[in-house]
Design an enzyme around this catalytic site. Structure first.
Site, PDB file in Angstrom:
ATOM      1  N   GLU A   1       0.588   3.881   1.837  1.00 43.29           N
ATOM      2  CA  GLU A   1       0.917   4.356   3.182  1.00 43.29           C
ATOM      3  C   GLU A   1       2.160   3.652   3.714  1.00 43.29           C
ATOM      4  OE1 GLU A   1      -1.965   3.303   2.006  1.00 43.29           O
ATOM      5  OE2 GLU A   1      -3.680   4.172   3.060  1.00 43.29           O
TER       6      GLU A   1
ATOM      7  N   CYS B   1       0.837  -1.212   0.000  1.00 43.30           N
ATOM      8  CA  CYS B   1       0.000   0.000   0.000  1.00 43.30           C
ATOM      9  C   CYS B   1       0.871   1.261   0.000  1.00 43.30           C
ATOM     10  CB  CYS B   1      -0.875   0.028   1.243  1.00 43.30           C
ATOM     11  SG  CYS B   1      -2.168  -1.221   1.279  1.00 43.30           S
TER      12      CYS B   1
HETATM   13  N1  THU Z   1      -4.228   0.303  -1.232  1.00 41.75           N
HETATM   14  C1  THU Z   1      -3.419   1.261  -0.696  1.00 41.75           C
HETATM   15  O1  THU Z   1      -2.417   1.673  -1.314  1.00 41.75           O
HETATM   16  N2  THU Z   1      -3.732   1.755   0.515  1.00 41.75           N
HETATM   17  C2  THU Z   1      -4.800   1.348   1.261  1.00 41.75           C
HETATM   18  O2  THU Z   1      -4.941   1.780   2.402  1.00 41.75           O
HETATM   19  C3  THU Z   1      -5.780   0.425   0.695  1.00 41.75           C
HETATM   20  C4  THU Z   1      -5.403  -0.217  -0.580  1.00 41.75           C
HETATM   21  C5  THU Z   1      -3.865  -0.261  -2.539  1.00 41.75           C
HETATM   22  C6  THU Z   1      -3.426  -1.696  -2.505  1.00 41.75           C
HETATM   23  C7  THU Z   1      -3.753  -2.148  -3.907  1.00 41.75           C
HETATM   24  O3  THU Z   1      -2.657  -1.836  -4.739  1.00 41.75           O
HETATM   25  C8  THU Z   1      -4.937  -1.303  -4.309  1.00 41.75           C
HETATM   26  O4  THU Z   1      -4.977  -0.213  -3.401  1.00 41.75           O
HETATM   27  C9  THU Z   1      -6.272  -2.017  -4.277  1.00 41.75           C
HETATM   28  O5  THU Z   1      -6.478  -2.638  -3.067  1.00 41.75           O
END
Ligand code: THU
Length: 136
Positions: free
Chosen positions: A59, A57
């Site tokens: 974050e 993710c």
């Molecule tokens: N994702 C994030 O980058 N941050 C989050 O808090 C939730 C999900 C990303 C992971 C994945 O690449 C995409 O969003 C779909 O889940």
């Protein structure tokens, strides 16, 4: 590594970071900007993998960058998605943010999307009674 003077600038940094997202599988791009206690800003974007469970993710990308450069206290976090209303960090990211936040009610969380929608809240509202090192 640089310092941000306002939340608006931090939002701009997160929007720019989102442009680097590698999300060919979900097509869901996320950008994150952290302002650390001394004002230094670190950014991150989500990085996906054909082996889906390896996706990182935005974050946690930003947190790993900040911590690996010696910055351990998050003062503000901006997350940019395409969701309406703007999406909040997933559970794993909330636990990771909590690790580097000594006072959750003082950590400013700003969630935005490309349509100009914005939600402001304290981290304690997203992650009440989080498990932390002092519980061990
Ligand atoms: N994702 C994030 O980058 N941050 C989050 O808090 C939730 C999900 C990303 C992971 C994945 O690449 C995409 O969003 C779909 O889940």
């Amino acid at each position: 590594m640089s310092k941000a003077t306002s939340i608006e600038e931090l939002i701009e940094r997160a929007v720019s970071a989102r442009e680097q997202a590698y999300a060919p599988y979900s097509n869901y791009k996320v950008g994150c900007a952290l302002q650390m206690a001394d004002g230094t800003v670190f950014t991150g974007a989500n990085v996906e993998n054909a082996s889906y469970s390896l996706c990182i993710c935005a974050e946690r990308t930003a947190i790993a960058t900040a911590v690996s450069q010696g910055h351990r206290e998050i003062a503000a976090i901006v997350v940019v998605t395409q969701s309406s209303p703007p999406a909040a960090p997933c559970g794993a990211c909330r636990q990771s943010i909590n690790e580097f936040c000594s006072n959750p009610s003082k950590l400013q969380v700003v969630l935005v999307n490309g349509d100009g929608e914005r939600r402001d809240l304290g981290f304690h509202l997203l992650f009440p009674e989080g498990f932390r090192g002092s519980d061990l």
